[in-house]
Motif scaffolding. Structure first.
Motif, mmCIF file in Angstrom:
data_model
loop_
_atom_site.group_PDB
_atom_site.id
_atom_site.type_symbol
_atom_site.label_atom_id
_atom_site.label_comp_id
_atom_site.label_asym_id
_atom_site.label_seq_id
_atom_site.Cartn_x
_atom_site.Cartn_y
_atom_site.Cartn_z
ATOM 1 N N ALA A 137 0.840 -1.201 0.000
ATOM 2 C CA ALA A 137 0.000 0.000 0.000
ATOM 3 C C ALA A 137 0.877 1.254 0.000
ATOM 4 O O ALA A 137 0.591 2.228 -0.705
ATOM 5 N N ILE A 138 1.961 1.227 0.788
ATOM 6 C CA ILE A 138 2.881 2.369 0.813
ATOM 7 C C ILE A 138 3.493 2.588 -0.560
ATOM 8 O O ILE A 138 3.527 3.695 -1.097
ATOM 9 N N LEU A 139 3.957 1.494 -1.156
ATOM 10 C CA LEU A 139 4.568 1.595 -2.485
ATOM 11 C C LEU A 139 3.586 2.186 -3.505
ATOM 12 O O LEU A 139 3.926 3.084 -4.270
ATOM 13 N N LEU A 140 2.350 1.689 -3.469
ATOM 14 C CA LEU A 140 1.364 2.151 -4.449
ATOM 15 C C LEU A 140 0.966 3.601 -4.208
ATOM 16 O O LEU A 140 0.743 4.352 -5.158
ATOM 17 N N GLN A 141 0.915 4.011 -2.948
ATOM 18 C CA GLN A 141 0.653 5.431 -2.649
ATOM 19 C C GLN A 141 1.754 6.297 -3.238
ATOM 20 O O GLN A 141 1.494 7.325 -3.851
ATOM 21 N N GLU A 142 2.994 5.863 -3.036
ATOM 22 C CA GLU A 142 4.117 6.670 -3.527
ATOM 23 C C GLU A 142 4.149 6.712 -5.046
ATOM 24 O O GLU A 142 4.634 7.689 -5.630
ATOM 25 N N GLU A 143 3.658 5.669 -5.683
ATOM 26 C CA GLU A 143 3.606 5.653 -7.146
ATOM 27 C C GLU A 143 2.311 6.282 -7.670
ATOM 28 O O GLU A 143 2.032 6.205 -8.868
ATOM 29 N N LYS A 144 1.504 6.836 -6.773
ATOM 30 C CA LYS A 144 0.242 7.499 -7.126
ATOM 31 C C LYS A 144 -0.733 6.551 -7.831
ATOM 32 O O LYS A 144 -1.484 6.945 -8.717
ATOM 33 N N LEU A 145 -0.691 5.292 -7.445
ATOM 34 C CA LEU A 145 -1.589 4.307 -8.040
ATOM 35 C C LEU A 145 -2.634 3.799 -7.060
ATOM 36 O O LEU A 145 -3.571 3.100 -7.431
ATOM 37 N N TYR A 146 -2.438 4.155 -5.803
ATOM 38 C CA TYR A 146 -3.261 3.523 -4.764
ATOM 39 C C TYR A 146 -4.744 3.798 -4.950
ATOM 40 O O TYR A 146 -5.582 2.935 -4.716
ATOM 41 N N MET A 174 10.825 -1.270 13.968
ATOM 42 C CA MET A 174 10.794 -0.132 13.049
ATOM 43 C C MET A 174 12.159 0.199 12.450
ATOM 44 O O MET A 174 12.262 0.666 11.328
ATOM 45 N N ARG A 175 13.194 -0.070 13.232
ATOM 46 C CA ARG A 175 14.525 0.202 12.687
ATOM 47 C C ARG A 175 14.821 -0.670 11.480
ATOM 48 O O ARG A 175 15.249 -0.198 10.424
ATOM 49 N N GLU A 176 14.549 -1.973 11.671
ATOM 50 C CA GLU A 176 14.754 -2.933 10.569
ATOM 51 C C GLU A 176 13.862 -2.564 9.371
ATOM 52 O O GLU A 176 14.327 -2.559 8.222
ATOM 53 N N TYR A 177 12.591 -2.244 9.664
ATOM 54 C CA TYR A 177 11.660 -1.951 8.578
ATOM 55 C C TYR A 177 12.066 -0.669 7.838
ATOM 56 O O TYR A 177 11.884 -0.550 6.631
ATOM 57 N N THR A 178 12.590 0.288 8.596
ATOM 58 C CA THR A 178 13.024 1.535 7.964
ATOM 59 C C THR A 178 14.171 1.265 6.994
ATOM 60 O O THR A 178 14.190 1.771 5.866
ATOM 61 N N GLN A 179 15.116 0.432 7.432
ATOM 62 C CA GLN A 179 16.229 0.078 6.536
ATOM 63 C C GLN A 179 15.719 -0.629 5.295
ATOM 64 O O GLN A 179 16.139 -0.338 4.169
ATOM 65 N N ASN A 180 14.794 -1.592 5.517
ATOM 66 C CA ASN A 180 14.222 -2.301 4.371
ATOM 67 C C ASN A 180 13.542 -1.320 3.411
ATOM 68 O O ASN A 180 13.698 -1.416 2.189
ATOM 69 N N TYR A 181 12.774 -0.394 3.996
ATOM 70 C CA TYR A 181 12.012 0.574 3.203
ATOM 71 C C TYR A 181 12.949 1.412 2.328
ATOM 72 O O TYR A 181 12.683 1.635 1.142
ATOM 73 N N ILE A 182 14.048 1.838 2.906
ATOM 74 C CA ILE A 182 15.005 2.645 2.137
ATOM 75 C C ILE A 182 15.600 1.823 0.993
ATOM 76 O O ILE A 182 15.639 2.249 -0.158
ATOM 77 N N LYS A 183 16.006 0.581 1.340
ATOM 78 C CA LYS A 183 16.578 -0.286 0.291
ATOM 79 C C LYS A 183 15.552 -0.625 -0.778
ATOM 80 O O LYS A 183 15.891 -0.935 -1.918
ATOM 81 N N ALA A 184 14.272 -0.603 -0.396
ATOM 82 C CA ALA A 184 13.206 -0.956 -1.341
ATOM 83 C C ALA A 184 12.853 0.219 -2.254
ATOM 84 O O ALA A 184 11.918 0.135 -3.047
ATOM 85 N N GLY A 185 13.569 1.329 -2.111
ATOM 86 C CA GLY A 185 13.315 2.467 -2.990
ATOM 87 C C GLY A 185 12.268 3.422 -2.444
ATOM 88 O O GLY A 185 11.671 4.189 -3.192
ATOM 89 N N GLY A 186 12.038 3.396 -1.136
ATOM 90 C CA GLY A 186 11.064 4.284 -0.510
ATOM 91 C C GLY A 186 11.379 5.745 -0.784
ATOM 92 O O GLY A 186 12.554 6.114 -0.898
ATOM 93 N N LYS A 187 10.332 6.558 -0.903
ATOM 94 C CA LYS A 187 10.540 7.925 -1.365
ATOM 95 C C LYS A 187 10.356 8.969 -0.274
ATOM 96 O O LYS A 187 10.497 10.153 -0.522
ATOM 97 N N GLN A 188 9.979 8.543 0.922
ATOM 98 C CA GLN A 188 9.755 9.524 1.986
ATOM 99 C C GLN A 188 10.507 9.090 3.240
ATOM 100 O O GLN A 188 11.344 8.217 3.192
#
Lengths: 292, 195
Positions: A137-146, A174-188
């Protein structure tokens, strides 16, 4: 043979071990699964034996019991015990943005196709406590597709779906998830998506606005829609080959033409009868596209 | 009859694994399955690639339901438990067992359950006690338990824990393990041929 190694002792012969202990356990296990199926309707008879056995034994120990038969007795007479086993057998441990490269590939190779559709239906099968659903859902929001997507998140277990709906995940993750999110190309900033409360990180309600959480049993239930994307990662590793083949058929029949199937990194459609119905979209990320 | 070798290693494991595997003579054809502790973020395939540089036999990272072939070496993928069924692999993402995924105990116990007295279990260097229970299970079901001599291990905690948990068939310096395993196999195949 070099003498420095010394003479190995012969491996212990079959006469030395307690006879047939494991054959007996196999009988007990299959009786337990049969009983669970007939009494409660949950069918675990085609689950992969090695991990199933571990999970059952974990429950045996947690109940203070010592044999599979004792657990069977308790299960059949005590529904609360069955619910605990159901949790053991159906919670798939996962993480937000687990395998970040999968999400990178999803952005690069799936999102462009989704942009061409007026509306997208995604099925997250075996969503467990929902970590992947929120990630998607986060990914799709960031891609404006949600806003033009509906995510169907299903699991066999109503109790884990309730947790998924709640959207509260442990703060210490949250620390682990934040790292994952950044590596996953997160935009915020990842922390923008949740509110830290004392009992956990409460994720934004807007992330589940277009999510339908529903009970669905991959073993026995049929398809319920036609999808552009099906994601089922590290769920079928708990199934045996026969059941895997059946679920692959269900997915194949549930995908629109050019629909995308996403599996776990160490899973494959190579062994499935529907291999020919797909082309590889990203072989290392296990993204496949239905081609006929 | 012997059917499978399982190896568990942690701290200092890469070098130890390379030594044991390269000591296995060419004709040795049992499959070897390895659980080596790794950082969850470690790159997939890396361990297999590093080992492949050191030995001739094919090294693969195990996948779900992959068939176990003779002469092949398989390593558990990072962040999964690797389990053995009779003739093929299964994976799980269940909780870490004693802080480890892959867990050596999980691999060894499933190997014992699937292959009974046909398993050789080997515990190498490591700084924790993973593998001790699994090795005991292998022994309990009639398999062979081998442990690297803790005195010369890079980290001795894991061999020590294994020694405390079971009666090993042999406690060997690293450089003797490959040949010892080979001899066990020769005897086991010899027994089969003359039977």
């Amino acid at each position: 043979m070099t003498s420095s190694v010394g003479a190995p002792r012969e491996p212990a012969g079959t006469g030395e071990r307690p006879p047939a202990r494991d054959d007996l356990e196999e009988i007990e296990l299959s009786l337990l699964l049969e009983g669970v199926y007939r009494q409660y309707g949950f069918d675990f008879r085609e689950y992969a034996p090695a991990s199933l056995r571990r999970r059952v034994w974990r429950r045996i120990h947690a109940e203070g019991l010592t044999t599979v038969s004792a657990l069977q007795d308790k299960l059949l007479h005590d529904q609360a015990c069955m619910e605990r086993l159901l949790l053991d057998l159906s919670i798939n441990v996962t993480a937000m943005f687990r395998d970040p490269t999968f999400y990178v590939a999803f952005r690069d190779k799936v999102v462009p196709a989704l942009r061409t559709y007026p509306f997208t239906r995604i099925w997250v099968a075996g969503c467990s406590t929902g970590e992947e659903v929120y990630s998607l859902a986060i990914l799709l929001q960031e891609e404006k597709l949600y806003d033009r997507t509906r995510i169907y998140a299903t699991d066999i277990n109503e109790a884990v779906l309730e947790r998924a709906r709640g959207g509260v995940f442990p703060l210490d993750k949250m620390r682990e998830y934040t790292q994952n999110y950044i590596k996953a190309g997160g935009k915020q900033a990842f922390s923008e998506y949740y509110l830290a409360k004392y009992d956990g990180a409460q994720f934004q309600r807007s992330l589940t606005e277009n999510v339908v959480f529903a009970q669905h049993n991959l073993v026995s239930d049929r398809s319920f829609n036609e999808f552009n994307v099906i994601i089922c990662r590290n769920v079928m590793i708990y199934f045996d080959r026969t059941l895997q083949d059946r679920v692959h058929r269900l997915f194949y029949e549930s995908l629109a033409t050019f629909g995308v199937l996403g599996l776990g990194h160490k899973e494959s459609i190579r062994f499935s009868p529907h291999e020919g119905g797909y082309e590889e979209l990203d072989p290392s990320e296990k993204l496949y596209r239905r081609i006929d | 009859m012997l059917g499978l070798v399982v190896v568990g290693a942690s701290w200092g494991g890469l070098q130890a694994l390379g030594r044991v595997l390269s000591d296995l003579p060419r004709e040795f054809d049992l499959p070897v399955v390895i659980a080596q502790h790794r950082h969850p973020g470690s790159q997939e395939g890396t361990l297999a690639q590093l080992l492949q540089k050191q030995i001739d036999r094919p090294v693969l990272e195990a996948e779900d339901k992959l068939r176990i072939e003779p002469r092949h070496v398989y390593v558990a993928p990072p962040d999964y438990h690797l389990l053995v069924e009779r003739g093929f692999f299964a994976l799980s993402v269940d909780d870490r067992v004693r802080y480890a995924r892959p867990s050596i105990d999980v691999l060894f116990e499933s190997a014992a359950d699937a292959y009974g007295d046909g398993v050789i279990g080997i515990i190498l260097t490591g700084a924790n006690d993973d593998g001790a229970r699994g090795l005991a299970r292998i022994k309990e079901l009639g398999g062979v338990a081998l442990i690297q001599d803790p005195a010369a291990a890079v980290r001795r905690a894991m061999p020590d824990a294994a020694i405390a948990a079971t009666v090993a068939d042999a406690i060997l310096p690293l450089e003797d393990i490959g040949l010892y395993v080979h001899e066990l196999w020769v005897r086991s195949s010899g027994a089969r041929e003359t039977a």
